[in-house]
Enzyme design. Structure first.
Site, mmCIF file in Angstrom:
data_model
loop_
_atom_site.group_PDB
_atom_site.id
_atom_site.type_symbol
_atom_site.label_atom_id
_atom_site.label_comp_id
_atom_site.label_asym_id
_atom_site.label_seq_id
_atom_site.Cartn_x
_atom_site.Cartn_y
_atom_site.Cartn_z
ATOM 1 N N ASP A 152 0.825 -1.207 0.000
ATOM 2 C CA ASP A 152 0.000 0.000 0.000
ATOM 3 C C ASP A 152 0.858 1.257 0.000
ATOM 4 O OD1 ASP A 152 -2.540 0.987 -0.207
ATOM 5 O OD2 ASP A 152 -2.917 1.075 1.939
ATOM 6 N N ASP A 158 -9.043 -2.002 2.508
ATOM 7 C CA ASP A 158 -8.920 -1.396 3.833
ATOM 8 C C ASP A 158 -9.952 -1.951 4.805
ATOM 9 O OD1 ASP A 158 -6.896 0.215 2.793
ATOM 10 O OD2 ASP A 158 -8.310 1.741 2.139
#
Length: 531
Positions: free
Chosen positions: A344, A421
Site C-alpha cells: 500500500d 482497507d
C-alpha cells in the site's frame, strides 16, 4: 488544557476552505438557474455567498472568441460570454477588461480546467475570469430568451464532511459483522467435530484457509502484478474486473441473505419435483441477487444513485470474503498484513516518483485514468460536454460529500474507502474471534479488542487525511493498530505462543501437512478419519 486543545483542533477541522469550483447564478425576475463554473482563486476574486455577489447583465458573444480588441465595442458593466479557443484565456480576459467588461465567462465544450496558462498575464487582470460548460450556456439562453443577469459566487467548503462519518460507520460495522460471522461459523464447525482440510487449504465446509507463508507471499506478488497490469492496460482489464465483481457480488449477497434467513428461522418453502426437492426461497433469493447485480452493471456510471447499490454489493462482498477466507494463525496474519502494508505504501507514496504524470499508481487505478477532479498542484479538471464516460473499478465504498455544493454541481464528489482497507484488517479481526472460540472465551476479548483497534486506526486515518488534505494509505494506520493491539493482549494474557501458532485440533498444518494422528492411533480409532 487538553480539552482546550481538542476544541481548537475541532474548530480547525470544521473550518472552511476556498475551492476553485464556483456557482453561476442566472436569473430573470423570479426564475433562476444555477450552473457550474471553474475559476482560479489566485487570480479571480469571487464572492463567497450569493447575497454578497454583484449582479451583472449578460452579453453573449458566442460567435466571437474575443482575442482582438477591435472586434467589439464597449462592454461596460457587463458579464460577457465568449467561446473558448483562438487564444489563451488570459488574453481574452485582458481584452474584455480593456472593453470595460465586469466579468468574463468562457464557454467550453472540452474539459474545464482552472485557468493557469500565464501567471504574469493573469496578474494584470482585475475582473473575474471563469470557464463554463457550453451546453449550460445554451440551456440558459433557452430558459431566459429575453435576457438575463448573472451572479458569481463560490461557497466555502467545510474541510470536514459528514460523509466521512457514514464511511467510518460502514467500515467498522462491516469488519465487526464479518469477524463475528467468521467466529460463529467456527463455533458451529467446532460443535460438529474436527473438519479435514484438503491439500489446497479448503475445508469440507467451503472455507479456504491460508496456512503457508509462501502462498501468502505469492498472493501479494500477484496483487502487485495485477495492479501494474491495470495501470498499463486499464482500458481492457477494467471490464474483466466489472464482470468478476458482478458474479462475485451476486454470489456474496446470496450467501449473506440466505444465512440471515436461516438465522431468523425462515422457511425454505421446498417443493418436490420428480423426487427432487427445490427450495423456493433459494430461487427467489438468487433471482433478487442476480437482478441487483445486473442493474448495477447496466447503470454503473450513473453517479446520482448507483453508489447505493455498489456499496450494498460491496458490503456483501466483504462480509462473504471475511467468512470464507480464514488465516490459520497469527504468524500468517503478521506476514500478510505486513506485506500488504508495504504494498500500500509503495504504490501510494513511492510510485508518484516513477510515473510520468506524478500520480500514484494506486490512485490512478482506483479512480480511473479518466477521472476528473483534483489534479496536480492547484489545477482542477471537470468533465466538459465532449467528455466520454469512463469506467471505474468497483473496488471502493463511495459516499457522496454532503457539503460540497459547488463541487457537486460541477461533478459529484465522493468520499471513498477501498475494499482492501476493510478486508485485510478484517481477516485479523476474524482470526481473533475464531481464537476466542478455540480458547472458550465467552467475553470475546480478542475480537472486541481488535475491533476497537480497527476503529481507532480508521479514525486516525481520517484525522491525518483531514489535517494533511491528502488521501492516505489506510493500511499504514490500520495494520499497526490491529497487529500491536492483538499481540499486546496475547502477551498480557500469557497466551502469545498459542495465539501465534493457532489452536490445537483446529490448527491447520503448514507445508509438511503431517497427519494429526499416528498410523497406529488411526488404526485403533477405527472410524476416525485422519486429515
Amino acid at each position: 488544557m487538553m480539552v482546550k486543545l481538542f476544541f481548537l483542533l475541532l474548530m480547525w477541522v470544521c473550518s472552511q476552505v476556498r475551492g476553485q469550483e464556483g456557482i453561476l447564478h442566472v436569473s430573470n425576475g423570479s426564475t433562476f438557474r444555477e450552473y457550474c463554473l471553474l475559476y482560479n482563486s489566485t487570480w479571480s476574486n469571487i464572492s463567497d455567498s450569493l447575497s454578497r455577489a454583484e449582479s451583472y447583465p449578460v452579453q453573449v458573444l458566442l460567435s466571437s472568441q474575443l482575442c482582438v480588441r477591435g472586434q467589439q465595442g464597449s462592454l461596460r458593466g457587463q458579464a460577457v460570454v465568449v467561446e473558448r479557443g483562438g487564444c489563451e484565456v488570459s488574453q481574452k480576459g485582458l481584452v474584455a477588461q480593456d472593453l470595460d467588461a465586469s466579468v468574463l465567462l468562457v464557454s467550453s465544450v472540452s474539459d474545464l480546467e482552472s485557468p493557469s496558462e500565464n501567471g504574469s498575464e493573469f496578474r494584470r487582470l482585475k475582473i473575474p475570469v471563469a470557464l463554463v460548460r457550453h451546453r449550460e450556456v445554451l440551456d440558459a439562453l433557452q430558459v431566459f430568451p429575453r435576457g438575463m443577469e448573472v451572479r458569481l459566487y463560490a461557497p466555502p467548503v467545510p474541510l470536514f464532511d459528514a460523509s466521512i462519518v457514514v464511511m467510518f460507520l460502514i467500515a467498522v460495522v462491516t469488519v465487526t459483522t464479518g469477524g463475528f460471522w467468521s467466529g460463529a461459523a467456527e463455533r458451529l464447525k467446532q460443535a460438529a467435530g474436527p473438519v479435514c482440510d484438503s491439500s489446497d487449504g479448503r475445508s469440507d465446509g467451503g472455507e479456504v484457509s491460508l496456512y503457508s507463508p509462501l502462498k501468502v507471499f505469492l498472493f501479494v506478488v500477484m496483487m502487485c502484478v495485477m495492479l501494474v497490469l491495470m495501470y498499463f492496460f486499464y482500458r481492457w482489464l477494467v471490464y474483466v474486473i466489472i464482470v468478476i465483481f458482478c458474479l462475485a457480488s451476486a454470489s456474496a449477497l446470496y450467501n449473506c441473505l440466505d444465512s440471515l434467513m436461516t438465522a431468523l428461522s425462515c422457511s425454505t418453502l421446498s417443493v418436490s419435483c420428480r423426487e427432487r426437492s427445490v427450495s423456493v426461497r433459494s430461487l427467489l433469493l438468487a433471482a433478487v441477487c442476480i437482478t441487483l447485480s445486473v442493474i448495477w452493471g447496466v447503470y454503473r456510471n450513473d453517479d446520482r444513485w448507483i453508489w447505493i447499490l455498489q456499496d450494498l454489493l460491496g458490503i456483501a462482498f466483504c462480509l462473504n470474503f471475511l467468512k470464507t477466507i480464514s488465516l490459520s494463525n497469527f504468524k500468517i496474519c503478521v506476514i500478510l498484513l505486513s506485506l500488504l502494508l508495504l504494498y500500500d505504501v509503495f504504490f501510494v507514496f513511492i510510485t508518484p516518483f516513477l510515473t510520468p504524470n506524478g500520480e500514484s499508481i494506486m490512485v490512478q487505478v482506483a479512480l480511473g485514468p479518466g477521472a476528473g477532479g483534483k489534479g496536480e498542484g492547484r489545477v482542477v479538471r471537470v468533465p466538459g460536454d465532449n467528455s466520454t464516460s469512463y469506467e471505474r473499478l468497483p473496488v471502493v465504498m463511495r459516499i457522496p460529500q454532503f457539503s460540497a455544493l459547488a463541487q457537486n454541481l460541477c461533478m459529484m464528489q465522493f468520499s471513498i474507502l477501498g475494499y482492501g482497507d476493510i478486508i485485510i484488517p478484517g481477516l485479523l479481526v476474524a482470526y481473533c474471534h475464531r481464537f476466542d472460540v478455540w480458547i472458550g472465551s465467552s467475553r470475546r476479548i480478542y475480537f472486541l479488542s481488535c475491533s476497537v483497534a480497527y476503529a481507532v486506526g480508521l479514525l486516525l486515518t481520517f484525522t491525518v487525511m483531514l489535517l494533511s488534505r491528502m488521501g492516505q494509505p489506510a493500511l499504514l494506520y490500520l495494520v499497526p493498530c490491529t497487529l500491536l493491539t492483538s499481540a499486546g493482549l496475547a502477551c498480557v494474557r500469557k497466551e502469545f505462543k498459542r495465539f501465534w501458532s493457532g489452536s490445537g485440533t483446529y490448527q491447520v498444518l503448514e507445508e509438511s501437512r503431517k497427519p494429526l494422528l499416528s498410523d497406529g492411533d488411526a488404526g485403533r480409532g477405527g472410524g476416525v478419519r485422519s486429515c
